[in-house]
Design an enzyme around this catalytic site. Structure first.
Site, PDB file in Angstrom:
ATOM      1  N   THR A 156      -4.562  19.472 -17.697  1.00 30.87           N
ATOM      2  CA  THR A 156      -3.803  19.893 -16.512  1.00 30.87           C
ATOM      3  C   THR A 156      -3.363  18.570 -15.881  1.00 30.87           C
ATOM      4  O   THR A 156      -4.090  17.570 -15.970  1.00 30.87           O
ATOM      5  CB  THR A 156      -4.665  20.694 -15.513  1.00 30.87           C
ATOM      6  N   HIS A 157      -2.216  18.530 -15.299  1.00 33.62           N
ATOM      7  CA  HIS A 157      -1.658  17.282 -14.734  1.00 33.62           C
ATOM      8  C   HIS A 157      -1.587  16.167 -15.784  1.00 33.62           C
ATOM      9  O   HIS A 157      -1.648  14.990 -15.440  1.00 33.62           O
ATOM     10  CB  HIS A 157      -2.483  16.788 -13.549  1.00 33.62           C
ATOM     11  N   SER A 278      12.694   2.574 -37.160  1.00 34.84           N
ATOM     12  CA  SER A 278      13.484   1.802 -36.203  1.00 34.84           C
ATOM     13  C   SER A 278      14.182   0.690 -36.969  1.00 34.84           C
ATOM     14  O   SER A 278      13.643   0.162 -37.947  1.00 34.84           O
ATOM     15  CB  SER A 278      12.559   1.221 -35.139  1.00 34.84           C
ATOM     16  N   LYS A 284       7.458   1.446 -36.583  1.00 33.46           N
ATOM     17  CA  LYS A 284       7.752   2.702 -35.889  1.00 33.46           C
ATOM     18  C   LYS A 284       7.931   3.899 -36.812  1.00 33.46           C
ATOM     19  O   LYS A 284       8.485   3.804 -37.897  1.00 33.46           O
ATOM     20  CB  LYS A 284       9.033   2.546 -35.058  1.00 33.46           C
TER      21      LYS A 284
END
Ligand code: ARG
Length: 465
Positions: A156-157, A278, A284
């Site tokens: 949550t949050h 990338s 990446k």
């Protein structure tokens, strides 16, 4: 003399800029199939009512069939000068069969014609999207079943809150997509009334049978008010708003996949099929497909806002503004199809890292609620007080930089002397998740039961819809 269909009253052709702003055949040719279907139904109704002769009716039907073949074979030349799909088809019909073609448009206007065509197109689109969402639900359910017991942190949050199971998290999306489908099915039912026969706006003096036309086109009934019939675009707005909510759901799932696949989370991995590199940073593996699903939401929301804006100031009945209704709907449909396919592909492709998720589920004192619940359940301490005691224990662990389960019994007892060794049984993320077996809760056994129930509710064709 202009060659336009309304040439009787016009002595000069349109200026180039007029043609440019007026032309719609570039996009409304997507309605060709529906237009032909609508015309065939209208024509047989005219014959059945004795409004045109059977001979003319046969000639028209034959001509329309030939046009259908030309279009499906890619041999039909859509002309911009003929403005829209309706006039292109009617003009070709005249080329093919001559005079009888002129009888097809009896008791009909392009206003009721386009409203009918577009309704039929959107009706089919609802069904297509419904099936594609069902496929997505199906792969989500399979994945949830495979990982019904995989422990991860629930948030949550975006702060680790309580341990949950990966399967449970995925099934939450199955519910969302189920509501999307029910919105589409619901809107499809509302849409299914036939505008054909409303004429330009006021109906017609010919003895037409609107119920027969409606029935031939698989509508439930004719629309009751001719003015409403030609000016209503609620069905397109229903489509776009259902699309917008679906896109929002896909975007939330995409956002989770972006987070989960990052090195910081490390919860899932995409294969090369759904990763991009990338050009500069060799390490990446970017989740471009998920980001694009998230990003394309903007187009669909934009389409909804666009059509709401087009419609909001229009007096009854038809205004040419309404020609702007189609591109937003077509674009939203194409974008939804692409995003649904990409999301389905990513769900199949993604591999969760159970170890990493489990480790993360234990961090952040996620079993603090379990400790508080234990104090209340085992020691009969009022929950508010348990909450307070647990706060003290968490502070202790925080100071020592360890997990709750790493504290000794003596340390626990410094916060509440009645605590016993038993408490340690509830402090693992596995125990925490397994204990949440209330209906709709995250316990692995619940998830397995929910997988079965979801298959029944959503994948049994014909049942849900
Ligand atoms: N192309 C037009 C549209 O999509 C067809 C209806 C035209 N009707 C009219 N009265 N000009 O809206």
């Amino acid at each position: 003399m202009t060659s336009k269909i309304w040439g009787g009253r016009f002595s000069a052709g349109p200026s180039a800029i007029m043609e440019e702003i007026n032309v719609s055949v570039g996009f409304d040719q997507r309605l060709a199939k529906q237009d032909l279907h609508g015309s065939r139904a209208h024509c047989s109704m005219l014959v059945a009512q004795g409004i045109i002769s059977p001979e003319d009716g046969d000639a028209i039907q034959e001509g329309l069939l030939r046009i259908e073949k030309e279009i499906s074979g890619g041999n039909f030349l859509f002309k911009r000068s003929l403005e829209d799909v309706h006039m292109n088809i009617e003009s070709r019909l005249t080329d093919l069969i001559g005079a009888p073609a002129g009888r097809l448009h009896t008791a009909r206007s392009r206003n009721d014609q386009v409203a009918t065509d577009f309704r039929m197109w959107v009706r089919a689109a609802f069904s297509t999207i419904d099936e594609e969402i069902m496929k997505l639900q199906s792969v989500l359910i399979d994945k949830a079943e495979q990982h019904a017991g995989a422990i991860m942190p629930g948030f949550t949050h975006l702060q680790a809150a309580q341990p949950v199971t990966f399967g449970h998290h995925l099934l939450a999306y199955v519910e969302m997509f189920g509501r999307d489908r029910s919105r589409m099915i619901d809107a499809r039912k509302r849409l299914n009334e036939c505008p054909l026969g409303a004429g330009a706006l006021a109906g017609t003096s010919f003895p037409i049978d609107r119920a027969l036309s409606a029935q031939k086109l698989d509508f439930d009934r004719p629309m009751a008010n001719s003015m409403d019939a030609v000016s209503d675009r609620d069905f397109a707005l229903d489509f776009l708003s259902a699309a917008a909510i679906l896109a929002m759901h896909m975007s939330r799932l995409a956002e989770e996949m972006v987070n989960w696949s990052s090195a910081q989370f490390g919860f899932i991995r995409f294969s090369d099929a759904f990763s991009t590199g990338s050009s500069m940073m060799p390490q990446k593996r970017n989740p471009d497909a998920a980001e694009l699903v998230r990003g394309k939401t903007g187009r669909i929301f934009g389409g909804l806002m666009s059509l709401l804006t087009v419609m909001k100031g229009l007096p009854l009945t038809y205004s040419k503004d309404m020609q702007e209704d189609k591109e937003t709907v077509f674009a939203a449909f194409d974008t939804m199809e692409l995003c649904l396919a990409a999301t389905t592909g990513m769900i199949v492709d993604m591999q969760p890292n159970a170890e990493r998720m489990r480790e993360s589920a234990a961090a952040g004192f996620t079993t603090a609620t379990d400790l508080a619940d234990w104090l209340t359940q085992a020691l009969n301490i009022p929950f508010r007080e348990s909450h307070h005691i647990t706060g003290k224990v968490v502070k202790l662990a925080e100071g020592k930089n360890c997990l709750l389960s790493d504290l000794s019994l003596t340390e626990m007892q410094s916060a509440e002397p009645r605590i016993t060794q038993d408490v340690f049984k509830v402090l693992t993320p596995e125990a925490s998740a397994a204990s949440r077996n209330s209906f709709g809760g995250t316990a692995p056994d619940n998830v397995r039961a929910q997988v079965k129930a979801a298959r029944e509710r959503f994948l049994n064709k014909g049942r849900f819809s």
